[in-house]
Design a protein around this motif. Sequence first.
Motif, short mmCIF file in Angstrom:
data_model
loop_
_atom_site.label_atom_id
_atom_site.label_comp_id
_atom_site.label_asym_id
_atom_site.label_seq_id
_atom_site.Cartn_x
_atom_site.Cartn_y
_atom_site.Cartn_z
N SER A 89 0.75 -1.32 -0.04
CA SER A 89 0.00 -0.11 -0.04
C SER A 89 0.76 1.19 0.04
CB SER A 89 -0.84 -0.01 1.28
OG SER A 89 -1.81 -0.98 0.95
N ARG A 93 0.97 3.85 -3.34
CA ARG A 93 0.66 5.48 -3.11
C ARG A 93 1.69 6.22 -3.49
NH1 ARG A 93 -3.21 7.48 0.52
NH2 ARG A 93 -4.88 5.99 1.22
N LYS A 97 1.83 8.66 -6.93
CA LYS A 97 1.82 10.12 -6.69
C LYS A 97 2.86 10.63 -7.52
CE LYS A 97 0.95 11.91 -2.65
NZ LYS A 97 0.07 12.86 -2.89
N ARG A 248 -4.58 10.54 7.95
CA ARG A 248 -5.31 10.91 6.68
C ARG A 248 -6.12 9.56 5.73
NH1 ARG A 248 -1.06 15.16 4.10
NH2 ARG A 248 -1.34 16.94 5.65
N ASN A 249 -5.31 8.60 6.29
CA ASN A 249 -5.75 7.33 5.39
C ASN A 249 -7.24 7.12 5.57
OD1 ASN A 249 -5.78 4.44 4.88
ND2 ASN A 249 -3.78 4.69 4.23
N THR A 250 -7.97 7.11 4.51
CA THR A 250 -9.36 6.86 4.69
C THR A 250 -9.57 5.44 5.17
OG1 THR A 250 -9.55 8.37 2.70
CG2 THR A 250 -11.51 7.02 3.47
N THR A 295 -5.52 1.97 0.32
CA THR A 295 -5.15 2.90 -0.66
C THR A 295 -6.27 3.86 -1.34
OG1 THR A 295 -5.37 1.18 -2.24
CG2 THR A 295 -3.30 1.67 -1.53
N THR A 296 -7.53 3.27 -0.83
CA THR A 296 -8.71 4.14 -1.47
C THR A 296 -8.78 5.32 -0.49
OG1 THR A 296 -11.10 3.79 -1.89
CG2 THR A 296 -10.35 3.09 0.21
N TYR A 297 -9.51 6.28 -1.60
CA TYR A 297 -10.14 7.49 -0.88
C TYR A 297 -11.52 7.54 -0.67
CZ TYR A 297 -5.03 9.09 -1.74
OH TYR A 297 -3.77 9.30 -1.82
N ASP A 298 -12.24 6.66 -1.00
CA ASP A 298 -13.56 6.36 -1.19
C ASP A 298 -14.01 6.09 0.34
OD1 ASP A 298 -16.27 5.43 -1.33
OD2 ASP A 298 -16.02 5.28 -3.34
N LYS A 299 -14.74 6.87 1.11
CA LYS A 299 -15.12 6.51 2.44
C LYS A 299 -16.04 5.65 2.37
CE LYS A 299 -14.67 11.09 4.09
NZ LYS A 299 -15.06 12.50 5.01
N ALA A 302 -14.19 2.00 1.84
CA ALA A 302 -13.56 1.78 2.90
C ALA A 302 -14.37 1.25 4.03
CB ALA A 302 -12.53 3.14 3.22
#
Length: 556
Positions: A89, A93, A97, A248-250, A295-299, A302
Motif C-alpha cells: 500500500s 501510493r 503520486k 489521513r488514510n481513509t 489505498t482508497t479515498y472512497d469513504k 473503505a
Amino acid sequence: MKWKIRTEGRYTPPEGFEIDDLLYTLLKIRGIDDNSIHSFLNPALRFLHSPFMFTHMEKAIGRIMDNIKTKKPILLHGDYDVDGITGVSLLYRVIKKMGGKVYYYIPARLSEGYGLSKKGVDYAREIGANLIITVDCGISGVEEVDYANSLSIDVIVTDHHHPKEHVPDAFAIINPKLDERYPFKYLAGVGVAFKLALALAYTHGLEQKEVLWLLDLVAMGTVADVVPMIGENRILTYHGLQVLNKTRNTGIRALMEVAGITPPVKTHHIGFILGPRINALGRLSHAGDGVKLLTTYDKNLAMEIARRMDFYNKERQSTEKSILEGALKKVEEMGIEDYSSIVLWDEEWHQGVIGIVASRLVERFHRPTILFSVDGEFSKGSGRSTPSIDLFETLTSLEDMIEEFGGHREAAGLVVKSDKLEEFRSAFNNVVKEKISPEDLEGVVYVDMEISLDEVNEKTLAMIKSLEPFGPMNPSPVFIIRDLKVVGYPENFKGEHIRFRVLKEREHREVLGFNGLKHLDNIKERPDVDLVVSVYKDRNGGTKLKLIDIRIKEGG
C-alpha cells in the motif's frame, strides 16, 4: 513458572548523567550503552540510516524511475499478512503520486501459499509489466525469479526474511539481512519498502513529508510483524504512531471506526485489534482487499471493506476456538511430559488459522509448536517458537524431510508430505530436545528488576513511558515487589479477572489480575505475597499494578 531476574541490583549512572537509577537500569538491561541513551530516549527521524546505504538501492531506483518516466506498468507483489499489505500500500501510493502506472498482486494464502508466485509473474505479463517489485517476500523465490527473467520481466526483491542456500537472480535485492553495508538488520518488510519509498522521493523530487505521512502504515506493519522494537524499528514506530493518531488514510480511519478505536492509538491496538482484522482477510478470504482498503479515498468503499474485515475476524475467532479445543485434546492424548515440542495435525483444521492456535499452545505449554492442516498428499503447517529455540534454524536442519519452508526465528510456514508427519514429529522433537532446557519447558517469567511499592507512582510511569513503543527486545518493564500483605476483599470481576489491594509500610496499591481467577482462592485469606507485575495508568489516571504472577509466602 520460574522467575528470572535480569539484574539483582541497580546500575549507577555515570557522573554528569541526569537520569534516575531505575530508568538507567532499565536501559542497561535492554543493551543500551551510555553513548546511545540520548538517541534511544529521543527517537528522532534524523537517526535513521540513509536508504542509499543499501548496496543495490541506486540500481533499483534507476530501474523504477525508467518505468515511471515511460509509463510502463510496474507490478507490486506482496505477502498476504499485515506487513506485506501495508508495504504494498505504501509503495503503491508513492509510485502513483509520482505518476507511475502501478498495479499490485497479493497471492491467495490457501491456494498459492507464501512468497513470489508464478501466478503473480503471469499476471505481470498479462498487464504488460516488465518490472516486478516484491514486498516482504521474494528472497526464497529462486525459480519464480528465473521464470520472470525468462519472460524478460525484471524483479527487484525487497524483503527482510532469511535467505536459504541460494538467492534469486534478481535485478536488485534490497534486504538488510543480506546487505553487509546496511547497519540495521531487523527492519520489517514495510520498513524496507519505506526505505525504497524515501529513496524514490529523494530522486524524483517528491517532498519528504509526503512519504512521512505514510508512517502510519509503517507502524502497523512493523508492530504486526513482531520484529525487534529497537533501532530504526523503534524510531519508525514512534513517529508512525503519531501519524496514526491523526491519520489521513481513509481506510485506516474506517477500520478504526468499525473496531471502536479512538486515540490515543498504541502498539497493542495494532497488535490485538487492527492487525488481526487485516490478517483475517488473508486467512479466510483474499488479502488483496487489504491493499484496496489502505489505498482508497472512497469513504463508502473503505467502510464496506472494514466491515467485511470485522466479520471475517469474528469468524476467525470462532474457528480458532474450535481448533484450539481439538488441539488441546490431542495434546492430552500425546502425553506432553514426554515431548519437548508439539507437532499436531488434522484434516479439518483451517490452514489460515493454525498459526494463531500454535501461538496459544506455545503460551500454555512453553514448547515450540507446529500445527498442520492435512490436505491429501501434502500437509501445510504453521509454527511458532519459544525465545530459546530458533525455529527457522531448526527447520533448516530438517530440510530433507520438508518440501518447502520459510520464516523467522519465532515463526515459520512449511509443507510436509502427509505420510511423513509422524517421522517429522519425532525428528523435530529430537532436535528441540537437544537445545531446550528444563527451565524453558517449565516456563519462564523474565523480570527486569525489583522495586518497592512506594516506587509505583507517577514518576515511574513517566520513566516507563519514555521507553515506548514496546515490542521484542524492548518489552514493557516487568517488576518484582516483595513482602506485600493482601488486604481488603479480593474479588472476581468480568468473568476470569480479579482485583485486590496490597499493603506495605502504609503504602497500598490496587492490583488487577486479568485472567487471574485461578489465584483468587489463594489470596482470599489475605496472605503475604511476592508479586511479578507491570505498572500502568488506568482510564481515570490512577497508577495500578497488573498482575503477571504471584507467590504466597510461607506462613503468610
